[in-house]
Motif scaffolding. Structure first.
Motif, PDB file in Angstrom:
ATOM      1  N   TYR A 184       0.846  -1.186   0.000  1.00  0.00           N
ATOM      2  CA  TYR A 184       0.000   0.000   0.000  1.00  0.00           C
ATOM      3  C   TYR A 184       0.888   1.246   0.000  1.00  0.00           C
ATOM      4  CZ  TYR A 184       1.098   0.140   5.024  1.00  0.00           C
ATOM      5  OH  TYR A 184       1.748   0.191   6.236  1.00  0.00           O
ATOM      6  N   TRP A 185       0.280   2.392  -0.106  1.00  0.00           N
ATOM      7  CA  TRP A 185       1.016   3.652  -0.053  1.00  0.00           C
ATOM      8  C   TRP A 185       0.250   4.654   0.798  1.00  0.00           C
ATOM      9  CZ3 TRP A 185      -1.982   7.517  -2.081  1.00  0.00           C
ATOM     10  CH2 TRP A 185      -2.938   7.163  -3.038  1.00  0.00           C
ATOM     11  N   TRP A 202       5.746   4.373   0.341  1.00  0.00           N
ATOM     12  CA  TRP A 202       5.341   3.074  -0.211  1.00  0.00           C
ATOM     13  C   TRP A 202       5.719   1.973   0.782  1.00  0.00           C
ATOM     14  CZ3 TRP A 202       3.031   2.361  -5.082  1.00  0.00           C
ATOM     15  CH2 TRP A 202       3.003   3.466  -5.925  1.00  0.00           C
ATOM     16  N   TRP A 230       0.751  -3.646 -10.083  1.00  0.00           N
ATOM     17  CA  TRP A 230       0.038  -2.729  -9.181  1.00  0.00           C
ATOM     18  C   TRP A 230       0.820  -1.417  -9.031  1.00  0.00           C
ATOM     19  CZ3 TRP A 230       1.680  -1.121  -4.221  1.00  0.00           C
ATOM     20  CH2 TRP A 230       0.717  -0.418  -3.467  1.00  0.00           C
ATOM     21  N   SER A 233       0.142   0.583 -12.170  1.00  0.00           N
ATOM     22  CA  SER A 233      -1.216   1.124 -12.254  1.00  0.00           C
ATOM     23  C   SER A 233      -1.448   2.222 -11.222  1.00  0.00           C
ATOM     24  CB  SER A 233      -2.253   0.007 -12.084  1.00  0.00           C
ATOM     25  OG  SER A 233      -2.157  -0.594 -10.802  1.00  0.00           O
ATOM     26  N   GLU A 234      -0.895   2.057 -10.012  1.00  0.00           N
ATOM     27  CA  GLU A 234      -1.049   3.089  -8.989  1.00  0.00           C
ATOM     28  C   GLU A 234      -0.279   4.350  -9.391  1.00  0.00           C
ATOM     29  OE1 GLU A 234      -2.991   2.614  -5.721  1.00  0.00           O
ATOM     30  OE2 GLU A 234      -3.705   1.524  -7.478  1.00  0.00           O
TER      31      GLU A 234
END
Length: 394
Positions: A184-185, A202, A230, A233-234
């Motif tokens: 996650y970030w 991050w 991911w 895309s993020e």
């Protein structure tokens, strides 16, 4: 005198507002279509009014060892004392656990030693000093957090339940691979009313360990390849919402070091790369190194991270308790740093000491350098370097 008193009052009121509320509902409604906000119901993390932001990183706490005797609980008590001492004296903005913070960078629990029926209660003990100090924080998880009596997901869910200022979350379904949900970030803003963040923290799940009983199997010890897509895309979503990636800084945390940093150890210079260097990197000490057949399996993650995340000040890991140094990885031209072993649990030598890594942004400018050093429990400091464009270059 009167005007300066008035200004001080205004600034104080704004600071109180910043620490007490999220964005106003009207502001959220007006900007919702233009921004990404994974934490709409939590206070925004921001730089201080003087343009600084401080992180304190606790690593390898290893709670829960030998719970049936005296030694294990005493180690945990000592670790709590260390956390309280550091939090009281360092006053972090964000600890990756006020509006600076902290980080818990993996191996929170020694899951093979504790008991299945109450293993998540160790998370209560770990986050208690952070809750008490009201310090926002985030966690990564390590190989000892995936064991016969605990999983990464169980630790994350417990933390989310009992820590209001935890920013730890899980990746979307299908991202992270087997027992690797913690990708996650977290956005950090210059001002709490800004539309776009100035810094992205991050967090990646390097997995490792074994699955829970009764049918335990060895888990992969690298960030799963699904995380690479991911990251891309993020990063694209961030650009669409906030503009070019080079307008933001970044910092990355992962418990087990990427395999590419193993080669750095052979060319360390005690002046340029100060800090303890007591753990030889090899089998099991970096990602995808326990089994020769897995060599390179962390490559997709490593490539995606270094290609898509701009202004990446450093990638920071724990896992190897005897190392504290930073160095530049030349192939990708990125800086890597070890944490400091914080917990009295886990392996180590008394002369290594216990402490944290401090990270201080002196400016929100994503192009400016970042100061970092090791801080020991007693207050001594060492291994101070500035991570900028010149660091680690010949």
């Amino acid at each position: 005198m009167k005007s300066s008193t008035y200004l001080a009052g205004v600034l104080g009121a704004l600071a109180s507002l910043q620490s007490a509320v999220t964005l106003p509902v009207i502001f959220q409604a007006e900007t919702e279509q233009h921004t990404l906000d994974p934490y709409p119901h939590k206070p925004r993390l921001t730089f201080k009014w003087d343009g600084t932001f401080k992180l304190v990183v606790f690593s390898d706490l290893h709670f829960g060892e030998k719970p049936e005797g005296v030694w294990g609980p005493e180690q945990d008590k000592n670790s709590i004392i260390l956390m309280k001492t550091v939090l009281a004296s360092e006053k972090p903005d964000y600890v990756s656990t006020s509006f600076d913070a902290s980080v818990l960078n993996g191996d929170l629990v020694t899951g093979e030693n504790t008991y299945r029926e109450n293993s998540t209660l160790l998370i209560d003990q770990i986050v208690a000093p952070l809750n008490q100090a009201r310090v926002p924080f985030s966690s990564t998880h390590g190989n000892h957090d995936n064991q016969v009596n605990i999983t990464h997901l169980e630790e994350i869910e417990r933390e989310q339940k009992i820590a209001p200022l935890s920013y730890t979350r899980t990746a979307p379904a299908g991202v992270g691979g087997t027992e690797g949900p913690g990708n996650y970030w977290v956005p950090v803003y210059r001002h709490f009313w800004d539309r776009a963040p100035i810094l992205i923290l991050w967090f990646f799940d390097s997995r490792g360990g074994v699955s829970t009983n009764p049918n335990s199997t060895v888990l992969p010890d690298w960030v799963d390849s699904s995380v690479a897509g991911w990251i891309k895309s993020e990063s694209k979503a961030m650009e669409l919402a906030w503009g070019p990636a080079d307008t933001r800084g970044a910092l990355a945390f992962v418990h087990i070091p990427p395999h590419a940093v193993q080669s750095l150890q052979t060319n360390l210079d005690s002046t340029k790369n100060p800090g303890l260097n007591a753990d030889k990197l090899g089998g099991g000490s970096v990602q995808a190194s326990n089994d020769p057949s897995t060599l390179g399996n962390d490559g997709p993650f490593w490539d995606a991270l270094t290609a898509n995340v701009k202004n990446l000040h450093a990638i920071i890991s724990g896992h190897d308790h005897g190392n504290e140094w930073c160095a530049r990885e030349p192939a990708k031209d990125v800086v890597f740093c070890f944490n400091k072993h914080s917990g009295y649990g886990g392996y180590g030598e008394p002369e290594w000491g216990y402490g944290v890594r401090n990270i201080v942004f002196r400016s929100p400018d994503p192009k400016k350098g970042v100061d970092t050093w090791i801080r020991l429990q007693g207050g001594e400091t060492r291994a101070r370097v500035t991570l900028d464009d010149t660091y680690g270059r010949k």
